[in-house]
Design an enzyme around this catalytic site. Structure first.
Site, PDB file in Angstrom:
ATOM      1  N   ASP A  10       0.832  -1.202   0.000  1.00  0.00           N
ATOM      2  CA  ASP A  10       0.000   0.000   0.000  1.00  0.00           C
ATOM      3  C   ASP A  10       0.870   1.257   0.000  1.00  0.00           C
ATOM      4  O   ASP A  10       1.694   1.432   0.894  1.00  0.00           O
ATOM      5  CB  ASP A  10      -0.914  -0.035   1.244  1.00  0.00           C
ATOM      6  CG  ASP A  10      -1.679   1.252   1.451  1.00  0.00           C
ATOM      7  OD1 ASP A  10      -2.298   1.718   0.494  1.00  0.00           O
ATOM      8  OD2 ASP A  10      -1.643   1.783   2.581  1.00  0.00           O
ATOM      9  N   ALA A 114       2.071  -5.230   5.627  1.00  0.00           N
ATOM     10  CA  ALA A 114       1.280  -5.491   6.835  1.00  0.00           C
ATOM     11  C   ALA A 114      -0.105  -6.027   6.489  1.00  0.00           C
ATOM     12  O   ALA A 114      -0.832  -6.501   7.359  1.00  0.00           O
ATOM     13  CB  ALA A 114       1.133  -4.202   7.638  1.00  0.00           C
TER      14      ALA A 114
HETATM   15  P1  B16 Z   1      -5.320  -5.057   5.918  1.00  0.00           P
HETATM   16  P2  B16 Z   1       1.300  -1.926   3.703  1.00  0.00           P
HETATM   17  C1  B16 Z   1      -0.870  -1.607   5.239  1.00  0.00           C
HETATM   18  O1  B16 Z   1      -0.301  -1.969   4.021  1.00  0.00           O
HETATM   19  C2  B16 Z   1      -1.644  -0.302   5.076  1.00  0.00           C
HETATM   20  O2  B16 Z   1      -0.762   0.765   4.818  1.00  0.00           O
HETATM   21  C3  B16 Z   1      -2.405  -0.011   6.343  1.00  0.00           C
HETATM   22  O3  B16 Z   1      -3.162   1.171   6.190  1.00  0.00           O
HETATM   23  C4  B16 Z   1      -3.331  -1.203   6.653  1.00  0.00           C
HETATM   24  O4  B16 Z   1      -4.049  -0.999   7.860  1.00  0.00           O
HETATM   25  C5  B16 Z   1      -2.484  -2.475   6.758  1.00  0.00           C
HETATM   26  O5  B16 Z   1      -1.776  -2.666   5.556  1.00  0.00           O
HETATM   27  C6  B16 Z   1      -3.331  -3.719   7.027  1.00  0.00           C
HETATM   28  O6  B16 Z   1      -4.134  -3.983   5.913  1.00  0.00           O
HETATM   29  O7  B16 Z   1      -6.476  -4.498   6.679  1.00  0.00           O
HETATM   30  O8  B16 Z   1      -5.576  -5.253   4.458  1.00  0.00           O
HETATM   31  O9  B16 Z   1      -4.792  -6.316   6.559  1.00  0.00           O
HETATM   32  O10 B16 Z   1       1.624  -0.484   3.503  1.00  0.00           O
HETATM   33  O11 B16 Z   1       2.037  -2.571   4.869  1.00  0.00           O
HETATM   34  O12 B16 Z   1       1.380  -2.716   2.443  1.00  0.00           O
HETATM   35 MG    MG Z   2       2.743   1.218   2.802  1.00  0.00          MG
END
Ligand code: B16
Ligand code: MG
Length: 211
Positions: A10, A114
């Site tokens: 993300d 994440a």
């Molecule tokens: P999910 P990354 C993160 O992605 C997002 O930046 C964060 O806003 C989000 O809460 C987290 O993933 C969890 O995502 O709800 O889809 O499990 O930047 O680590 O790729």
């Molecule tokens: Mg990110």
């Protein structure tokens, strides 16, 4: 010269932050909290449960654990409805060129995210096949800034941490990479991040042979 590149998802490969924002905003409305983009910024790279805990704190709400689970799952349902609208090629500028270049140059490509929805997003946008390893929110116990996600990615592609380069858009991710002893390129149009080795506005500015 880097032998493996570890991508955050993300904000680096895809623009799903706007979907997270919409879904959290809709959830916050349920308890009359006006969730804004300023708060959303602070949730970048933060896990789902940690994000919910922060929003509840900002809203001055205390809810029991089972209710929390319900709220997180409701948010995720709304989020996934938005993800399902993504199309092949819905990736951030420079993504396809960089992935293609890295493949041709025989570099290892890993995901260090994440998100628990990472595979679905990579599938929907058509870039899943580029990845040699996917380390996401389903595999990792300790969220960023803990280095676990990147160390696991390096181990899975069989490359020493110092020969990896991490691409990140969140401060917690930058700290995680530094602790993992990996150079990190910040993807940071707004100039809000610190402690990186290099900064780009987006992936189209990366000449990976430099790292
Ligand atoms: P999910 P990354 C993160 O992605 C997002 O930046 C964060 O806003 C989000 O809460 C987290 O993933 C969890 O995502 O709800 O889809 O499990 O930047 O680590 O790729
Ligand atoms: Mg990110």
């Amino acid at each position: 010269e880097a032998t493996a590149v570890i991508f955050d998802l993300d904000g680096v490969l895809v623009d799903t932050a706007v979907f997270h924002y919409q879904a959290w905003k809709q959830l916050a409305k349920q308890f009359d909290f006006d969730f804004t983009e300023v708060e959303n910024e602070q949730l970048k790279g933060v896990s789902r449960v940690d994000s919910l805990n922060l929003i509840l704190k900002w809203a001055n709400r205390e809810v029991p654990a089972p209710k929390k689970e319900q709220l997180a799952s409701l948010k995720n349902t709304w989020y996934l409805e938005l993800v399902e609208k993504m199309k092949y090629g819905d990736v951030l500028p420079g993504t396809l060129d960089l992935l293609t270049y890295l493949k041709a140059a025989d570099k290892k490509i890993a995901l260090g995210s994440a998100s628990k929805n990472a595979i679905r997003i990579l599938e929907k946008t058509g870039i899943l096949h580029y990845f040699d390893a996917i380390i996401d929110g389903n595999v990792v116990k300790n969220s960023k800034p803990d280095p676990e996600v990147f160390l696991k990615a390096a181990a899975e592609v069989g490359i020493m941490p110092a020969a990896c380069v991490v691409l990140e858009d969140a401060q917690a991710g930058i700290e995680a990479a530094r602790t993992a002893n990996m150079p990190v390129i910040a993807v940071d149009k707004s100039h809000v991040l610190t402690n990186y080795n290099a900064r780009v506005n987006d992936l189209s500015e990366i000449l990976i042979s430099d790292y």
